[in-house]
Design an enzyme around this catalytic site. Structure first.
Site, PDB file in Angstrom:
ATOM      1  N   GLN A 252      31.439  10.167  48.125  1.00 29.70           N
ATOM      2  CA  GLN A 252      30.685  11.414  48.001  1.00 29.70           C
ATOM      3  C   GLN A 252      29.184  11.152  48.186  1.00 29.70           C
ATOM      4  O   GLN A 252      28.621  10.260  47.553  1.00 29.70           O
ATOM      5  CB  GLN A 252      30.962  12.035  46.612  1.00 29.70           C
ATOM      6  CG  GLN A 252      30.298  13.364  46.375  1.00 29.70           C
ATOM      7  CD  GLN A 252      30.841  14.489  47.263  1.00 29.70           C
ATOM      8  OE1 GLN A 252      32.044  14.590  47.488  1.00 29.70           O
ATOM      9  NE2 GLN A 252      29.958  15.317  47.778  1.00 29.70           N
TER      10      GLN A 252
ATOM     11  N   LYS B 276      37.644  19.007  45.204  1.00 31.41           N
ATOM     12  CA  LYS B 276      38.479  18.279  46.179  1.00 31.41           C
ATOM     13  C   LYS B 276      39.756  17.777  45.513  1.00 31.41           C
ATOM     14  O   LYS B 276      40.851  17.877  46.069  1.00 31.41           O
ATOM     15  CB  LYS B 276      37.674  17.113  46.787  1.00 31.41           C
ATOM     16  CG  LYS B 276      36.597  17.601  47.751  1.00 31.41           C
ATOM     17  CD  LYS B 276      35.605  16.511  48.146  1.00 31.41           C
ATOM     18  CE  LYS B 276      34.474  17.136  48.984  1.00 31.41           C
ATOM     19  NZ  LYS B 276      33.415  16.189  49.336  1.00 31.41           N
TER      20      LYS B 276
ATOM     21  N   ASP C  84      36.516  11.727  55.875  1.00 26.31           N
ATOM     22  CA  ASP C  84      35.333  12.575  56.060  1.00 26.31           C
ATOM     23  C   ASP C  84      34.861  12.510  57.517  1.00 26.31           C
ATOM     24  O   ASP C  84      33.972  13.259  57.913  1.00 26.31           O
ATOM     25  CB  ASP C  84      34.188  12.118  55.142  1.00 26.31           C
ATOM     26  CG  ASP C  84      33.958  13.079  53.984  1.00 26.31           C
ATOM     27  OD1 ASP C  84      34.515  14.197  54.020  1.00 26.31           O
ATOM     28  OD2 ASP C  84      33.235  12.709  53.048  1.00 26.31           O
TER      29      ASP C  84
END
Ligand code: NAD
Length: 297
Positions: A96, A52, A119
């Protein structure tokens, strides 16, 4: 059979994003900034986070890695989330997953300011997406929708079977594809945006094979190698394999689809790796730019 080349499409989208970021800089604005929180040293998570950050660098998005020890308390992690919520230099951030067992993921995700939730996993963003309101759409479902759109695979009126009911893939992708196409997104034909008839299957579903055989599009997000076999697929179906499974030798990644047997029957199919994975990452970049623009205006 056509391979849905997520790696290639993601590189095209990264080039588009780079142009947009370059233009912002040329106009005298600062670059967008993403922060990525990682707790502990899970090797798979480390790889995802590094990918990422690398993707951010490619398009000119600034990235900050916030690495925290596995024994951090939930209270301290919440404090870190609050710090990022309040930091005006950060446009968006992600935590994460998975988190260590002593930390409640829902508690942490719910604490993220939905305007920075790139997200798209906060209850606020999920609810807004369900209602067709402007939102940051969950990254993997958004990437799947975009992949279908870029290959001009219509979903309107078609039967989509989703295998898996998780909050990060199964539920949001089902909701996204059944929606009325409220939003017009760059690079997408309106026909591809939604209006599907969706069936969600899960571990307690009876006769999964029979349901799958009625599908025009099958999206598999179960985390179970070779779950979808050739006898479960109608000739000419589109197959989206979300699964990422590390097989016995520890190095090879496979999806949830018995690729070699299913591919000859399918009209379109995603490979693993190189299908949904790169699209998820590029969706995160798109969401970061969107959060930046929302933040600026
Ligand atoms: P999860 O474990 O939270 O959920 C799995 C779902 O699959 C559950 O709802 C379960 O009921 C269902 N399921 C499991 N076995 C089944 C079976 N035999 N029949 C029918 N349903 C079954 O998983 P998740 O977080 O949604 O992830 C699913 C997979 O997708 C994992 O392999 C994960 O690594 C991968 N993933 C990939 C990406 C990507 O970007 N490519 C993103 C997220 C998740």
């Amino acid at each position: 059979m056509t391979l849905l080349d997520g790696k290639h499409i993601a590189s095209l989208i990264r080039a588009e994003l780079k142009q947009q970021v370059d233009q912002l800089l040329a106009d005298g604005h600062r670059a967008p900034k993403l922060a990525v929180v990682i707790v502990g040293h899970n090797p798979a998570s480390e790889t995802y986070v590094n990918n990422k950050i690398k993707a951010c660098a490619e398009v000119g998005i600034q990235a900050e890695k916030v690495a925290l020890e596995a024994d951090i308390t939930e209270a301290d992690l919440l404090q870190e989330v609050q710090r990022l919520n309040q930091d005006p230099s950060v446009d968006g951030f992600i935590v994460q997953l998975p988190l260590p067992e002593h930390i409640n993921e829902t508690t942490i995700l719910s604490a993220i300011d939905y305007r920075k939730d790139v997200d798209g996993l906060t209850p606020e963003n999920v609810g807004r997406t369900v209602q067709g309101l402007p939102s940051l759409v969950s990254a993997t479902p958004k990437g799947i929708r975009e992949l279908l759109a870029r290959y001009n695979i219509p979903t309107a009126g078609r039967h989509v079977v989703v295998i898996g009911r998780s909050n990060i893939v199964g539920k949001p992708v089902a909701m996204l594809l059944m929606q009325k196409p409220y939003l017009s997104l760059p690079g997408m034909s309106a026909a591809s945006l939604g209006d599907a008839t969706v069936t969600i299957c899960h571990s307690k579903t009876q006769d999964l094979a029979a349901i799958c055989r009625t599908a025009d599009i099958i999206i598999v997000a179960a985390g179970s190698p070779k779950l979808l076999t050739a006898d479960m697929v109608k000739p000419g179906a589109t197959i989206i394999d979300v699964g990422i499974n590390r097989v016995m030798d520890g190095y090879r990644l496979v999806g949830d689809v018995d690729f070699d047997a299913v591919a000859p029957k399918a009209a379109y199919i995603t490979p693993v790796p190189g299908g949904v994975g790169p699209m998820t990452i590029v969706s995160l970049l798109q969401n970061t730019l969107q959060a930046y623009q929302n933040h600026k205006s």
